[in-house]
Design a protein around this motif. Sequence first.
Motif, PDB file in Angstrom:
ATOM      1  N   ILE A 237       0.848  -1.194   0.000  1.00 42.40           N
ATOM      2  CA  ILE A 237       0.000   0.000   0.000  1.00 42.40           C
ATOM      3  C   ILE A 237       0.883   1.245   0.000  1.00 42.40           C
ATOM      4  CG2 ILE A 237      -1.746   1.302   1.263  1.00 42.40           C
ATOM      5  CD1 ILE A 237      -2.573  -1.384   2.567  1.00 42.40           C
ATOM      6  N   ASN A 238       0.608   2.136  -0.949  1.00 44.71           N
ATOM      7  CA  ASN A 238       1.344   3.394  -1.040  1.00 44.71           C
ATOM      8  C   ASN A 238       0.383   4.561  -0.921  1.00 44.71           C
ATOM      9  OD1 ASN A 238       3.892   2.188  -1.642  1.00 44.71           O
ATOM     10  ND2 ASN A 238       3.131   1.773  -3.691  1.00 44.71           N
ATOM     11  N   ASN A 239       0.892   5.691  -0.520  1.00 40.71           N
ATOM     12  CA  ASN A 239       0.148   6.951  -0.503  1.00 40.71           C
ATOM     13  C   ASN A 239      -1.085   6.942   0.380  1.00 40.71           C
ATOM     14  OD1 ASN A 239       2.002   7.938  -2.407  1.00 40.71           O
ATOM     15  ND2 ASN A 239       0.794   7.071  -4.074  1.00 40.71           N
ATOM     16  N   THR A 240      -1.086   6.147   1.421  1.00 37.90           N
ATOM     17  CA  THR A 240      -2.182   6.193   2.376  1.00 37.90           C
ATOM     18  C   THR A 240      -1.696   5.800   3.754  1.00 37.90           C
ATOM     19  OG1 THR A 240      -4.429   5.523   2.890  1.00 37.90           O
ATOM     20  CG2 THR A 240      -2.998   3.808   2.083  1.00 37.90           C
ATOM     21  N   PHE A 241      -2.312   6.367   4.710  1.00 36.79           N
ATOM     22  CA  PHE A 241      -2.081   5.935   6.074  1.00 36.79           C
ATOM     23  C   PHE A 241      -3.382   5.954   6.852  1.00 36.79           C
ATOM     24  CE2 PHE A 241       2.158   6.667   4.701  1.00 36.79           C
ATOM     25  CZ  PHE A 241       2.861   5.638   5.304  1.00 36.79           C
ATOM     26  N   GLU A 242      -4.519   6.043   6.131  1.00 41.93           N
ATOM     27  CA  GLU A 242      -5.830   6.016   6.768  1.00 41.93           C
ATOM     28  C   GLU A 242      -6.599   4.776   6.354  1.00 41.93           C
ATOM     29  OE1 GLU A 242      -7.178  10.548   7.649  1.00 41.93           O
ATOM     30  OE2 GLU A 242      -7.807   9.670   5.765  1.00 41.93           O
ATOM     31  N   ILE A 243      -7.165   4.127   7.343  1.00 44.57           N
ATOM     32  CA  ILE A 243      -8.010   2.959   7.117  1.00 44.57           C
ATOM     33  C   ILE A 243      -9.337   3.240   7.809  1.00 44.57           C
ATOM     34  CG2 ILE A 243      -8.325   0.504   7.597  1.00 44.57           C
ATOM     35  CD1 ILE A 243      -5.203   0.322   7.656  1.00 44.57           C
ATOM     36  N   PHE A 244     -10.428   3.179   7.040  1.00 46.58           N
ATOM     37  CA  PHE A 244     -11.758   3.405   7.582  1.00 46.58           C
ATOM     38  C   PHE A 244     -12.422   2.061   7.855  1.00 46.58           C
ATOM     39  CE2 PHE A 244     -10.926   7.054   4.777  1.00 46.58           C
ATOM     40  CZ  PHE A 244     -11.055   8.088   5.690  1.00 46.58           C
ATOM     41  N   LEU A 245     -12.782   1.819   9.111  1.00 50.61           N
ATOM     42  CA  LEU A 245     -13.509   0.608   9.458  1.00 50.61           C
ATOM     43  C   LEU A 245     -14.991   0.896   9.271  1.00 50.61           C
ATOM     44  CD1 LEU A 245     -11.657  -0.493  12.717  1.00 50.61           C
ATOM     45  CD2 LEU A 245     -11.195  -1.174  10.350  1.00 50.61           C
ATOM     46  N   GLY A 246     -15.608   0.151   8.375  1.00 48.58           N
ATOM     47  CA  GLY A 246     -17.021   0.336   8.078  1.00 48.58           C
ATOM     48  C   GLY A 246     -17.831  -0.828   8.595  1.00 48.58           C
ATOM     49  N   ASN A 247     -18.724  -1.328   7.779  1.00 50.61           N
ATOM     50  CA  ASN A 247     -19.599  -2.407   8.202  1.00 50.61           C
ATOM     51  C   ASN A 247     -18.789  -3.664   8.530  1.00 50.61           C
ATOM     52  OD1 ASN A 247     -22.487  -3.030   8.473  1.00 50.61           O
ATOM     53  ND2 ASN A 247     -21.957  -4.702   7.103  1.00 50.61           N
ATOM     54  N   MET A 248     -18.847  -4.065   9.766  1.00 52.24           N
ATOM     55  CA  MET A 248     -18.169  -5.284  10.222  1.00 52.24           C
ATOM     56  C   MET A 248     -19.186  -6.087  11.018  1.00 52.24           C
ATOM     57  SD  MET A 248     -14.563  -3.508  11.239  1.00 52.24           S
ATOM     58  CE  MET A 248     -13.804  -5.057  11.722  1.00 52.24           C
ATOM     59  N   SER A 249     -19.871  -6.980  10.324  1.00 50.43           N
ATOM     60  CA  SER A 249     -20.964  -7.751  10.918  1.00 50.43           C
ATOM     61  C   SER A 249     -20.458  -8.813  11.885  1.00 50.43           C
ATOM     62  CB  SER A 249     -21.781  -8.426   9.815  1.00 50.43           C
ATOM     63  OG  SER A 249     -22.311  -7.471   8.940  1.00 50.43           O
ATOM     64  N   LYS A 250     -21.390  -9.303  12.677  1.00 49.82           N
ATOM     65  CA  LYS A 250     -21.098 -10.374  13.628  1.00 49.82           C
ATOM     66  C   LYS A 250     -20.726 -11.640  12.863  1.00 49.82           C
ATOM     67  CE  LYS A 250     -23.087 -12.450  17.746  1.00 49.82           C
ATOM     68  NZ  LYS A 250     -22.038 -12.110  18.664  1.00 49.82           N
ATOM     69  N   ARG A 251     -19.657 -12.277  13.336  1.00 52.04           N
ATOM     70  CA  ARG A 251     -19.192 -13.538  12.762  1.00 52.04           C
ATOM     71  C   ARG A 251     -19.010 -14.539  13.907  1.00 52.04           C
ATOM     72  NH1 ARG A 251     -15.285  -9.733  11.397  1.00 52.04           N
ATOM     73  NH2 ARG A 251     -13.775 -10.937  12.564  1.00 52.04           N
ATOM     74  N   ASP A 252     -18.750 -15.783  13.555  1.00 51.79           N
ATOM     75  CA  ASP A 252     -18.565 -16.816  14.576  1.00 51.79           C
ATOM     76  C   ASP A 252     -17.418 -16.490  15.534  1.00 51.79           C
ATOM     77  OD1 ASP A 252     -20.664 -18.301  13.582  1.00 51.79           O
ATOM     78  OD2 ASP A 252     -19.389 -19.646  12.407  1.00 51.79           O
ATOM     79  N   ASP A 253     -16.363 -15.827  15.012  1.00 50.99           N
ATOM     80  CA  ASP A 253     -15.190 -15.567  15.842  1.00 50.99           C
ATOM     81  C   ASP A 253     -15.209 -14.204  16.538  1.00 50.99           C
ATOM     82  OD1 ASP A 253     -14.764 -14.044  13.538  1.00 50.99           O
ATOM     83  OD2 ASP A 253     -12.610 -14.425  13.520  1.00 50.99           O
ATOM     84  N   THR A 254     -16.255 -13.404  16.317  1.00 51.88           N
ATOM     85  CA  THR A 254     -16.282 -12.091  16.964  1.00 51.88           C
ATOM     86  C   THR A 254     -16.782 -12.220  18.398  1.00 51.88           C
ATOM     87  OG1 THR A 254     -18.474 -11.623  16.026  1.00 51.88           O
ATOM     88  CG2 THR A 254     -16.573 -10.762  14.840  1.00 51.88           C
ATOM     89  N   ASN A 255     -16.027 -11.615  19.289  1.00 55.39           N
ATOM     90  CA  ASN A 255     -16.393 -11.659  20.692  1.00 55.39           C
ATOM     91  C   ASN A 255     -16.377 -10.267  21.326  1.00 55.39           C
ATOM     92  OD1 ASN A 255     -13.639 -11.664  20.319  1.00 55.39           O
ATOM     93  ND2 ASN A 255     -13.179 -12.966  22.057  1.00 55.39           N
ATOM     94  N   HIS A 256     -16.251  -9.230  20.494  1.00 57.07           N
ATOM     95  CA  HIS A 256     -16.274  -7.847  20.964  1.00 57.07           C
ATOM     96  C   HIS A 256     -17.241  -7.056  20.103  1.00 57.07           C
ATOM     97  CE1 HIS A 256     -12.695  -8.733  23.310  1.00 57.07           C
ATOM     98  NE2 HIS A 256     -12.139  -9.222  22.212  1.00 57.07           N
ATOM     99  N   GLN A 257     -18.000  -6.206  20.738  1.00 55.12           N
ATOM    100  CA  GLN A 257     -18.928  -5.339  20.034  1.00 55.12           C
ATOM    101  C   GLN A 257     -18.628  -3.910  20.467  1.00 55.12           C
ATOM    102  OE1 GLN A 257     -23.027  -5.415  21.361  1.00 55.12           O
ATOM    103  NE2 GLN A 257     -23.754  -5.121  19.280  1.00 55.12           N
ATOM    104  N   ILE A 258     -18.411  -3.052  19.486  1.00 56.65           N
ATOM    105  CA  ILE A 258     -18.151  -1.650  19.775  1.00 56.65           C
ATOM    106  C   ILE A 258     -19.271  -0.837  19.154  1.00 56.65           C
ATOM    107  CG2 ILE A 258     -16.581   0.285  19.421  1.00 56.65           C
ATOM    108  CD1 ILE A 258     -14.297  -1.757  19.329  1.00 56.65           C
ATOM    109  N   LYS A 259     -19.975  -0.087  19.992  1.00 56.57           N
ATOM    110  CA  LYS A 259     -21.046   0.774  19.507  1.00 56.57           C
ATOM    111  C   LYS A 259     -20.516   2.195  19.456  1.00 56.57           C
ATOM    112  CE  LYS A 259     -24.816  -2.020  21.265  1.00 56.57           C
ATOM    113  NZ  LYS A 259     -26.002  -2.090  22.121  1.00 56.57           N
ATOM    114  N   GLU A 260     -20.591   2.760  18.284  1.00 54.81           N
ATOM    115  CA  GLU A 260     -20.168   4.139  18.066  1.00 54.81           C
ATOM    116  C   GLU A 260     -21.322   4.896  17.447  1.00 54.81           C
ATOM    117  OE1 GLU A 260     -17.526   5.708  19.036  1.00 54.81           O
ATOM    118  OE2 GLU A 260     -16.659   3.909  19.862  1.00 54.81           O
ATOM    119  N   ALA A 261     -21.222   6.199  17.413  1.00 54.65           N
ATOM    120  CA  ALA A 261     -22.255   7.026  16.788  1.00 54.65           C
ATOM    121  C   ALA A 261     -22.419   6.655  15.317  1.00 54.65           C
ATOM    122  CB  ALA A 261     -21.899   8.491  16.922  1.00 54.65           C
TER     123      ALA A 261
END
Length: 162
Positions: free
Chosen positions: A94-118
């Motif tokens: 990856i070149n010319n970027t240092f920003e990563i936007f976390l968008g839709n991340m649905s519940k999966r079998d291995d997810t054990n944390h839920q973060i609620k944001e605005a």
Amino acid sequence: MAKTYIRVDDRLIHGQTIVAWCPTLSINEIIAIDDISASDSMLKNILTMGVPKEYNANILTIDEAKEKIKEESNNNRLIIVKSIEKLIEIKNVINNTFEIFLGNMSKRDDTNHQIKEATGIFYLSDKDIEDVNILVKDGFKVIFQQLPNKEGKKWEEGIKKI
């Protein structure tokens, strides 16, 4: 100089991508990375059918994407992956970027944390957290942000809720 933006969104290309993210970020090229979708012509067609011609949309395997990302481009690019795990695989090209936007991340079998944001609800696994911490350590700015017109929250702030 062209910029590259990165988004984690398990839906890859969808309406929100086209009507909100691409215009806001002045995107010319979309690179969606997913081995399954890239290997299935029907899925590729479904993902790109609603993309206007002004955006050069690519659905690529991880290996194809690594080569594409390495190519010089005068286009602002939006790289979209379904999971954080894929970012670890491409971070060295990856070149010319240092920003990563976390968008839709649905519940999966291995997810054990839920973060609620605005801006939304994000489901993370222990491995996701470990991988994002690697990206942050490597200098990437990671932001929880569903929509570009809503204020995002820095990884370091959002992760405090776990």
